[in-house]
Motif scaffolding. Structure first.
Motif, short mmCIF file in Angstrom:
data_model
loop_
_atom_site.label_atom_id
_atom_site.label_comp_id
_atom_site.label_asym_id
_atom_site.label_seq_id
_atom_site.Cartn_x
_atom_site.Cartn_y
_atom_site.Cartn_z
N ASN A 262 15.80 39.43 113.75
CA ASN A 262 15.39 40.23 112.75
C ASN A 262 16.22 41.76 112.88
OD1 ASN A 262 13.76 38.15 111.70
ND2 ASN A 262 12.10 38.91 113.28
N THR A 263 17.06 41.88 113.83
CA THR A 263 17.47 43.32 113.73
C THR A 263 18.86 43.19 112.89
OG1 THR A 263 17.13 43.66 116.21
CG2 THR A 263 18.98 44.59 115.42
N SER A 264 18.79 44.30 112.09
CA SER A 264 19.94 44.33 111.23
C SER A 264 21.04 45.41 111.59
CB SER A 264 19.42 45.05 109.85
OG SER A 264 18.79 46.19 109.87
N ASP B 103 18.97 48.95 111.43
CA ASP B 103 18.63 49.33 112.80
C ASP B 103 19.94 49.91 113.32
OD1 ASP B 103 15.73 48.31 112.81
OD2 ASP B 103 16.78 46.37 112.76
N VAL B 104 21.07 49.21 113.34
CA VAL B 104 22.25 50.13 114.01
C VAL B 104 23.18 50.27 112.69
CG1 VAL B 104 23.73 49.63 115.71
CG2 VAL B 104 21.76 48.98 116.07
N LEU B 105 24.01 51.38 113.02
CA LEU B 105 25.47 51.34 112.19
C LEU B 105 26.57 51.46 113.15
CD1 LEU B 105 26.87 52.11 109.68
CD2 LEU B 105 26.36 54.36 110.01
N LEU B 106 27.48 50.42 113.10
CA LEU B 106 28.67 50.62 113.64
C LEU B 106 29.74 51.10 112.72
CD1 LEU B 106 29.15 47.35 115.71
CD2 LEU B 106 28.47 49.57 116.69
N TYR B 107 30.26 52.24 112.79
CA TYR B 107 31.22 52.77 111.94
C TYR B 107 32.72 53.15 112.66
CZ TYR B 107 31.47 55.91 107.83
OH TYR B 107 31.64 56.50 106.52
N GLY B 108 33.64 52.28 112.13
CA GLY B 108 34.93 52.25 112.54
C GLY B 108 35.72 53.20 111.56
N GLY B 109 36.94 53.29 112.02
CA GLY B 109 38.24 53.79 111.15
C GLY B 109 37.92 55.37 111.10
N LEU B 110 37.15 56.20 112.02
CA LEU B 110 37.04 57.35 111.96
C LEU B 110 37.92 57.95 113.30
CD1 LEU B 110 33.42 58.36 111.13
CD2 LEU B 110 35.63 58.50 109.65
N LEU B 111 38.25 56.95 114.10
CA LEU B 111 38.90 57.43 115.42
C LEU B 111 38.32 58.12 116.48
CD1 LEU B 111 42.47 58.32 113.66
CD2 LEU B 111 41.87 56.00 114.21
N GLN B 112 36.84 57.98 116.36
CA GLN B 112 36.16 58.83 117.30
C GLN B 112 35.17 57.87 117.79
OE1 GLN B 112 34.82 61.41 114.14
NE2 GLN B 112 32.84 60.50 114.00
N MET B 113 34.49 58.76 119.02
CA MET B 113 33.52 58.13 119.94
C MET B 113 32.07 58.78 119.91
SD MET B 113 34.13 56.61 123.48
CE MET B 113 33.80 54.71 123.72
N GLU B 114 31.12 58.30 119.08
CA GLU B 114 29.97 59.10 119.22
C GLU B 114 28.81 58.39 119.08
OE1 GLU B 114 27.57 62.70 118.41
OE2 GLU B 114 29.60 62.29 119.28
N ASN C 187 12.30 41.32 116.36
CA ASN C 187 12.27 42.50 115.86
C ASN C 187 12.98 43.64 116.94
OD1 ASN C 187 10.89 41.95 113.62
ND2 ASN C 187 9.10 42.07 114.86
N PHE C 188 13.72 44.46 116.31
CA PHE C 188 14.38 45.56 117.26
C PHE C 188 13.55 46.07 118.06
CE2 PHE C 188 16.00 49.79 117.68
CZ PHE C 188 17.50 49.55 118.24
N LYS C 189 14.13 46.40 119.48
CA LYS C 189 13.38 46.93 120.57
C LYS C 189 14.23 48.11 120.89
CE LYS C 189 10.80 46.17 124.95
NZ LYS C 189 10.59 44.97 125.75
N SER C 190 15.39 48.02 121.47
CA SER C 190 16.01 49.30 121.77
C SER C 190 17.61 48.83 121.81
CB SER C 190 15.70 49.39 123.35
OG SER C 190 15.90 48.18 124.15
N ILE C 191 18.54 49.76 122.16
CA ILE C 191 19.76 49.55 122.33
C ILE C 191 20.47 50.52 123.23
CG2 ILE C 191 20.38 51.36 120.38
CD1 ILE C 191 22.79 49.54 119.80
N SER C 192 21.45 49.83 124.00
CA SER C 192 22.01 50.65 125.08
C SER C 192 23.51 50.51 124.78
CB SER C 192 21.66 50.31 126.56
OG SER C 192 22.04 48.84 126.85
N ALA C 193 24.22 51.54 125.13
CA ALA C 193 25.71 51.42 124.83
C ALA C 193 26.48 52.31 125.79
CB ALA C 193 26.00 52.07 123.63
#
Length: 242
Positions: free
Chosen positions: A136-138, A170-181, A226-232
């Motif tokens: 159920n995590t988007s 819940d999470v947005l992965l954004y590519g194409g910006l050549l950056q890490m944030e 359902n979404f609980k947490s994220i680690s990166a």
């Protein structure tokens, strides 16, 4: 939309990458291979590629025409099919980016489908974006069509601001910006995904900073999915190979 499931620990572990830019003289195939090998050794079996697999096309009169060593759509696609890392048990889920769209616009060739048809370990998710459902995590995977800004968080914030409350992932992965944030904004976990390509002449001319690396990410859901947490965990490569 594409659906995946967590493991028996209610976790989904993956590596996020972007902008491999195959065909560019600055591509970093050795770094990409290193990321795949390290990911496998660490127990990761899923890779998510946030677009710009290729450097795209430049006309013969373009100032950047001599920055590519593979100058045609079919040559770039064939190169990816033959050279892109392949490890038994690992899957690569990918979208195409704004660079890849040049093949469709110029030659009417859908490189995402061609690559996916030829490689059973590479799953094409769509053009520029895909909503990935992990139980159920988007998680929205997106490749930017807009240029970089003075602050590294601005493009992701703009994107989140455009969401209605009920449409926020819940999470947005954004590519194409050549950056890490990585940051949280309006309860969306925003992650800008770096490149795996050395700094090109076009990047230099546009004064783009270029971070090379990958994110090693774990999403944890509760027992109801359902979404609980994220680690990166970030992994940065400070030296490229000529």
């Amino acid at each position: 939309n594409y659906n995946l499931t967590t493991d028996r620990n209610n976790e989904f572990r993956f590596v996020a990458i972007s902008d491999t830019r195959f065909g560019s003289k600055q591509q970093q195939l050795s770094i990409l291979n290193d990321i795949y090998c390290k990911a496998y050794e660490m127990g990761y079996r899923n890779i998510i590629h946030c677009g710009n697999l290729t450097e795209g096309l430049f006309s013969i009169s373009d100032v950047y025409a001599d920055t590519v060593f593979l100058d045609g759509t079919l040559r770039q696609v064939d190169y990816i099919i033959r050279k892109y890392p392949k490890i038994d048990g690992m899957k690569t889920y990918f979208i195409t980016g704004v660079k890849d769209e040049k093949h469709l616009k110029s030659n009417k060739i859908d490189i995402g489908k061609r690559i996916s048809d030829a490689r059973d370990d590479m799953i094409f998710l769509g053009y520029n974006s895909c909503m990935l459902n992990i139980d159920n995590t988007s998680m929205l995977i997106l490749n930017s069509k807009l240029g970089k800004t003075y602050t590294v968080s601005y493009r992701a914030q703009q994107q989140v601001d455009s969401f209605r409350s009920e449409d926020k992932p819940d999470v947005l992965l954004y590519g194409g910006l050549l950056q890490m944030e990585k940051f949280n904004y309006r309860s969306v976990n925003c992650i800008s995904v770096p490149s795996i390509c050395g700094t090109t002449k076009e990047m230099n001319d546009k004064r783009y900073s270029n971070t090379i690396g990958a994110w090693y990410i774990t999403i944890r859901n509760d027992d109801n999915g359902n979404f609980k947490s994220i680690s990166a965990m970030d992994s940065v490569y400070y030296s490229t190979n000529k």
